[in-house]
Design a protein around this motif. Structure first.
Motif, mmCIF file in Angstrom:
data_model
loop_
_atom_site.group_PDB
_atom_site.id
_atom_site.type_symbol
_atom_site.label_atom_id
_atom_site.label_comp_id
_atom_site.label_asym_id
_atom_site.label_seq_id
_atom_site.Cartn_x
_atom_site.Cartn_y
_atom_site.Cartn_z
ATOM 1 N N ARG A 1 33.263 15.766 -0.341
ATOM 2 C CA ARG A 1 34.702 15.886 -0.592
ATOM 3 C C ARG A 1 35.366 16.764 0.464
ATOM 4 O O ARG A 1 36.433 16.414 0.996
ATOM 5 N N GLU A 2 34.748 17.885 0.792
ATOM 6 C CA GLU A 2 35.355 18.794 1.756
ATOM 7 C C GLU A 2 35.405 18.170 3.143
ATOM 8 O O GLU A 2 36.367 18.382 3.893
ATOM 9 N N VAL A 3 34.383 17.398 3.507
ATOM 10 C CA VAL A 3 34.410 16.694 4.787
ATOM 11 C C VAL A 3 35.555 15.692 4.814
ATOM 12 O O VAL A 3 36.305 15.596 5.802
ATOM 13 N N MET A 4 35.719 14.927 3.747
ATOM 14 C CA MET A 4 36.790 13.940 3.695
ATOM 15 C C MET A 4 38.155 14.599 3.825
ATOM 16 O O MET A 4 39.029 14.126 4.570
ATOM 17 N N ARG A 5 38.342 15.702 3.122
ATOM 18 C CA ARG A 5 39.616 16.402 3.208
ATOM 19 C C ARG A 5 39.828 16.965 4.614
ATOM 20 O O ARG A 5 40.949 16.931 5.143
ATOM 21 N N LEU A 6 38.776 17.463 5.227
ATOM 22 C CA LEU A 6 38.899 18.005 6.570
ATOM 23 C C LEU A 6 39.270 16.918 7.574
ATOM 24 O O LEU A 6 40.113 17.129 8.457
ATOM 25 N N VAL A 7 38.659 15.754 7.451
ATOM 26 C CA VAL A 7 38.987 14.660 8.360
ATOM 27 C C VAL A 7 40.448 14.265 8.214
ATOM 28 O O VAL A 7 41.159 14.053 9.208
ATOM 29 N N LEU A 8 40.927 14.158 6.983
ATOM 30 C CA LEU A 8 42.338 13.828 6.776
ATOM 31 C C LEU A 8 43.241 14.886 7.408
ATOM 32 O O LEU A 8 44.235 14.555 8.064
ATOM 33 N N LEU A 9 42.903 16.152 7.218
ATOM 34 C CA LEU A 9 43.704 17.221 7.825
ATOM 35 C C LEU A 9 43.656 17.149 9.350
ATOM 36 O O LEU A 9 44.662 17.377 10.023
ATOM 37 N N MET A 10 42.498 16.834 9.901
ATOM 38 C CA MET A 10 42.402 16.677 11.349
ATOM 39 C C MET A 10 43.289 15.538 11.840
ATOM 40 O O MET A 10 43.867 15.613 12.934
ATOM 41 N N ARG A 11 43.388 14.493 11.029
ATOM 42 C CA ARG A 11 44.183 13.324 11.414
ATOM 43 C C ARG A 11 45.642 13.445 10.968
ATOM 44 O O ARG A 11 46.372 12.466 10.987
ATOM 45 N N ARG A 12 46.036 14.645 10.581
ATOM 46 C CA ARG A 12 47.421 14.934 10.200
ATOM 47 C C ARG A 12 47.873 14.090 9.013
ATOM 48 O O ARG A 12 48.961 13.506 8.996
ATOM 49 N N ARG A 13 47.007 14.039 8.015
ATOM 50 C CA ARG A 13 47.321 13.373 6.753
ATOM 51 C C ARG A 13 47.107 14.366 5.621
ATOM 52 O O ARG A 13 46.059 15.027 5.564
ATOM 53 N N TYR A 14 48.057 14.478 4.713
ATOM 54 C CA TYR A 14 47.870 15.348 3.560
ATOM 55 C C TYR A 14 46.872 14.691 2.604
ATOM 56 O O TYR A 14 47.111 13.570 2.135
ATOM 57 N N PRO A 15 45.752 15.338 2.290
ATOM 58 C CA PRO A 15 44.782 14.735 1.368
ATOM 59 C C PRO A 15 45.381 14.589 -0.029
ATOM 60 O O PRO A 15 45.875 15.558 -0.596
ATOM 61 N N PRO A 16 45.342 13.401 -0.611
ATOM 62 C CA PRO A 16 45.857 13.242 -1.974
ATOM 63 C C PRO A 16 44.858 13.784 -2.992
ATOM 64 O O PRO A 16 43.726 14.148 -2.651
ATOM 65 N N TYR A 17 45.286 13.812 -4.240
ATOM 66 C CA TYR A 17 44.407 14.330 -5.283
ATOM 67 C C TYR A 17 43.244 13.377 -5.530
ATOM 68 O O TYR A 17 43.170 12.295 -4.941
ATOM 69 N N ALA A 18 42.321 13.787 -6.394
ATOM 70 C CA ALA A 18 40.991 13.179 -6.450
ATOM 71 C C ALA A 18 40.995 11.665 -6.611
ATOM 72 O O ALA A 18 40.178 10.973 -6.005
ATOM 73 N N LYS A 19 41.912 11.143 -7.413
ATOM 74 C CA LYS A 19 41.900 9.701 -7.689
ATOM 75 C C LYS A 19 42.064 8.867 -6.423
ATOM 76 O O LYS A 19 41.506 7.759 -6.330
ATOM 77 N N TRP A 20 42.812 9.358 -5.454
ATOM 78 C CA TRP A 20 43.119 8.577 -4.267
ATOM 79 C C TRP A 20 42.485 9.121 -2.993
ATOM 80 O O TRP A 20 42.737 8.585 -1.906
#
Length: 340
Positions: free
Chosen positions: A199-218
């Motif tokens: 989960r933390e890797v996925m959120r980090l990748v989104l942040l690196m790509r300038r995307r706000y990580p959505p909540y868990a469902k999405w």
């Protein structure tokens, strides 16, 4: 064949054909932003079973009561095959801009002075930032929506580095645990920590790509939509599916090395070694995530941002839905923690 129409498309037509003719002489802005899977374009036919239908957030200046009466009188009972009244109310929310933004974010991004503070940025959950900057503006007669959305599109440079550093730190704090749990025979614990790290890797990748990580469902859906994420996603899927800690570690290692390469491509710091290595003298393979956190923190130019406690944004130090859905609580907790 399914007759499902995505909510954004349905609402765009609803505004053009039904709402706008009713308020054509009223200065207003109109959009589909805020809560709802359709705002993030994640809605499917399943979404239509509750609180779903043609919707518009109608922003007006001053009293909304007269506009509300006119809109209510002009609404048909259905549009596009869906009722215009659902969830106990019709699909047109009529509100003054400052009130709407303050209720969603805890502050008004259109206020003067317009420059947002560190407290403003770090106290708003990523889900809320995504909801305000996604969706679509159908009309901006008041001249406020596009300006506010542009302001909130992404973190200023130093705060972006601060948030990225905090996310790398979350990996650093647990990256050796899948192996350590497995070594003592705690297979379940190893699997749980592996899932947390994924989960933390996925959120980090989104942040690196300038995307706000959505909540868990999405979160998984948002990650899968990123171009070039397939191999990294395969590594994370294999890590969470593995039944042996060594296999988990091997697949996480591949994910970490891709993550490190992505960091280097951003150019926010000098290049860092991208290979996994032993965790001190123990037989566990890690990326050494603290190296990336430290490099990002060292690259921050603003001394006020550099001096912030290393906890990042509210999503990174809080995990309670009852907190993250209450802007006032988020703001109070962030102010207290960061001493702002």
């Amino acid at each position: 064949m399914s007759s499902f129409v995505p909510g954004l498309e349905l609402s765009r037509d609803f505004y053009a054909e039904v709402v706008r003719p009713v308020v054509t002489d009223v200065p207003h802005s109109a959009a589909l932003i805020g809560a709802g899977s359709e705002v993030l374009a994640f809605d499917t036919e399943r979404s239509t079973d509750h609180d779903w239908g043609p919707r518009v957030v109608l922003f007006v200046a001053g009293s909304a009561e007269e506009v509300r009466r006119a809109v209510t009188a002009g609404l048909p009972s259905s549009f596009g095959g869906y009722p215009t009244v659902f969830g106990g109310r019709n699909g047109v929310e009529i509100v003054e801009p400052a009130r709407w933004f303050t209720e969603r974010l805890g502050f008004d991004p259109c206020r003067e002075p317009r420059e947002l503070t560190a407290l403003d940025w770090l106290s708003v959950p990523w889900q809320r930032l995504a909801e305000v900057t996604s969706g679509e503006v159908f009309h901006d007669g008041l001249g406020v929506l596009e300006r506010a959305r542009a302001t909130l599109r992404w973190y200023p440079g130093d705060l972006w580095r601060h948030v990225l550093a905090a996310q790398w730190r979350r990996l650093a704090q647990e990256e050796a645990f899948p192996g350590r749990c497995g070594e003592v025979g705690d297979g379940l614990g190893s699997a749980v920590v592996t899932a947390r790290l994924a989960r933390e890797v996925m959120r980090l990748v989104l942040l690196m790509r300038r995307r706000y990580p959505p909540y868990a469902k999405w979160l998984g859906s948002a990650f899968a939509r990123l171009s070039g994420s397939a191999e990294l996603g395969d590594s994370l899927s294999a890590a969470t599916a593995a039944t042996d800690w060594r296999e988990r570690e091997r697949h996480l290692g591949r994910a970490y090395e891709r993550l490190a390469a992505l960091h280097n491509r951003l150019g926010l710091t000098g290049p860092l070694e991208t290979s996994v290595r032993s965790y001190h003298a123990r037989p566990f393979q890690v990326i050494g995530a603290q190296r990336f956190a430290d490099a990002l923190t060292a690259s921050i130019a603003d001394p006020a941002v550099a001096a912030l406690p290393p906890v990042g944004a509210v999503d990174q130090f809080a995990d309670s839905t009852d907190l993250l859905t209450h802007p006032g609580r988020c703001r109070a907790v962030t102010r207290a923690l960061l001493d702002l």
